[in-house]
Scaffold this motif. Structure first.
Motif: not given
Length: 553
Positions: A512-513, A522
């Motif tokens: 997700w980052h 994010f």
């Protein structure tokens, strides 16, 4: 006769200042610089091309690492130091003139000192020194040596006066010996001069076993024989007060250099050197004949309101970080530096210039390694914890604002920075496919500039690439300014490209980052889970119903 590369032939320009007029040493120097010229001369040159953000990760690592050497942003304290050096060099030459015989009188006095071994002998009493000394104190990493090197490089180091067959050394920099001994200082001095002039003074004087008094007299004589404009003695904190006799003797010699020989001297050191010069009033005068400069880290990022315009004034910290922020080789970089990231950056670096730049460089490398491709608070904190651990005690001392704690740490250096760069670079994985990271504009600089501008204007990131492609394809000859205008119109019209969102692809939480900055996943990856609601509210993701009700009555 061809001159060595570091030597120039004297070209004289009559000085507008009466005191300087008719002195070949001064009139062969470059003209004094305006404020604009000083800033231009000191500013570092960074090779940056926007299209390089699409280069392969390892190549970008090389570009990012170049910031450590090439980035230099002049601040007010650098301008002040340049002005001080400019005056010290020229004023020091007023009492040593090739034309009026004053330099010869100094030379004759020097000969008497060598013959008698007494540094205080001067048969020509009418010869007066116009030299002065100065003291520059700042913690390691504050840019003292780099700034001095950049300022001194605006002068030719060696000037040959053909009419007088005389070689003038405008500046010479030596490090204070670690053992604090005068003999080592003499060796450092002759060695530095040999490097500059390609001479062999070290063999001629040091290796003949002369006593220290004779060596000092010869050193002062050689300084006059080449009309040294300013002698910079770096690392002056090595003068340890614990070594009995050494400090007092060396300080007395420095006073002789300035007051009797006529040689301007600037001492440079860390806060550890302050007690040496503050020991008594006399010592203080020795160091700060022309005033001392105390370089502190940049001030915290507080808002300053201009009383005349009632507007917020740009602080040095903001101007410095805004400039550095433009040198990002990250594909999802934020164009505008937010206050949250800026504040975190300051807290971690405490405004120490060297740490500020190294933190920025290492954060970019980590952003590439992790695939985040932008600098976030999490990235900065991670770099601080993992890569800057050796300087945590020093930075903690700066946070405490306790002078005694700060003075304990004279060496605020990040050890093995080269190894850290290599380790992070080695961790960069090759892209899964060239198509995933290739330049969508095939190196078209107009398209890249337009892309960057639209991102900074908060355009929907999913339509920017097709929008830029369409605008540039249809108007290949227009300037970026005109292209922006067209893109704005299209963005608000039916010509706006439709989002080409691919079929919903499941991204595991550990990835997700790497998503876009406006993706909720994010934001979740970057937030502290205990304050997730506050984080989302701050990013305007959560609708504030209460506030809306209050506004609507």
């Amino acid at each position: 006769m061809a001159l060595p590369l570091n030597m120039v032939k004297a070209v004289y320009q009559e000085s507008a200042i009466a005191q300087y007029r008719g002195n070949p040493f001064i009139e062969a120097l470059p003209p004094t610089l305006s404020l604009k010229q000083v800033r231009a001369g000191l500013t570092g040159s960074v090779q940056y091309d926007l299209k390089d953000i699409f280069a392969e990760g390892r190549d970008r690592a090389h570009m990012i690492a170049s910031l450590l050497d090439d980035f230099f942003q002049p601040l007010a304290l650098h301008v002040q130091l340049e002005a001080k050096l400019s005056i010290m060099i020229r004023k020091g030459y007023v009492g040593r003139n090739l034309e009026d015989g004053s330099l010869n009188a100094h030379m004759q006095n020097g000969y008497e000192r060598i013959m008698t071994g007494d540094l205080d002998v001067f048969p020509f009493h009418q010869v007066k020194s116009t030299a002065s000394s100065s003291l520059l104190i700042g913690c390691s990493g504050s840019g003292k040596s780099t700034s001095l090197d950049r300022i001194l490089s605006t002068y030719p180091q060696v000037i040959f006066h053909e009419n007088h067959n005389f070689t003038q050394v405008v500046h010479l920099k030596v490090d204070c010996p670690h053992d604090g001994s005068l003999k080592s200082l003499c060796i450092h001095f002759f060695r530095a001069l040999d490097r500059v002039l390609h001479t062999d003074y070290e063999t001629k004087y040091v290796k003949k076993g002369h006593g220290i008094e004779t060596l000092l007299a010869q050193m002062s004589q050689v300084a006059n024989a080449h009309a040294i404009g300013v002698l910079v003695i770096d690392e002056i904190q090595h003068l340890s007060r614990k070594r009995s006799g050494g400090v007092e003797k060396m300080l007395n010699f420095f006073v002789t250099l300035v007051n009797t020989i006529g040689l301007p001297v600037i001492f440079v050191g860390t806060p550890k050197a302050r007690p040496i010069f503050e020991k008594d009033l006399r010592s203080g005068r020795r160091g700060a004949g022309f005033g001392s400069l105390l370089w502190e880290p940049m001030k915290p990022p507080t808002q300053i309101i201009d009383s005349t315009t009632a507007t917020s004034r740009i602080t040095e910290w903001k101007a410095f970080t805004d400039k550095l922020w433009t040198y990002q080789w990250l594909q999802k970089r934020d164009e505008v530096l937010t206050d949250d990231v800026r504040d975190c950056w300051y807290d971690l670096s405490q405004g120490v210039l060297d740490i500020v730049v190294k933190l920025f460089v290492l954060a970019q490398l980590r952003a590439i390694v992790t695939g985040v491709e932008r600098i976030t608070i999490n990235i900065l904190n991670k770099v601080y914890e993992d890569e800057l651990k050796p300087v945590h005690p020093m930075l903690a001392a700066l946070r405490s604002s306790d002078p005694e704690r700060i003075a304990e740490f004279s060496d605020l250096m990040v050890p093995d920075i080269d190894n850290k760069l290599l380790t992070l670079t080695a961790a960069i994985k090759p892209p899964p496919s060239m198509a995933a990271t290739s330049d969508p504009y095939q190196g078209n600089s107009n398209a890249l500039r337009l892309h960057s501008l639209l991102i900074s204007m908060d355009f929907d990131s999913e339509v920017i690439v097709p929008l830029v492609r369409s605008v540039v394809e249809e108007h290949p000859d227009l300037t970026t300014k005109d292209l922006v205008s067209i893109a704005l119109k299209w963005y608000e019209s039916d010509k706006r490209p439709q989002k080409t969102r691919p079929k919903t692809k499941s991204v595991p939480q550990k990835g997700w980052h790497t998503l876009e900055s406006d993706d909720l996943r994010f934001m979740y990856s970057q937030a502290d889970k205990k304050s997730l609601h506050a984080h989302l509210s701050k990013n305007s993701v959560i609708f504030n119903l209460e506030d809306w009700l209050n506004k609507t009555g």
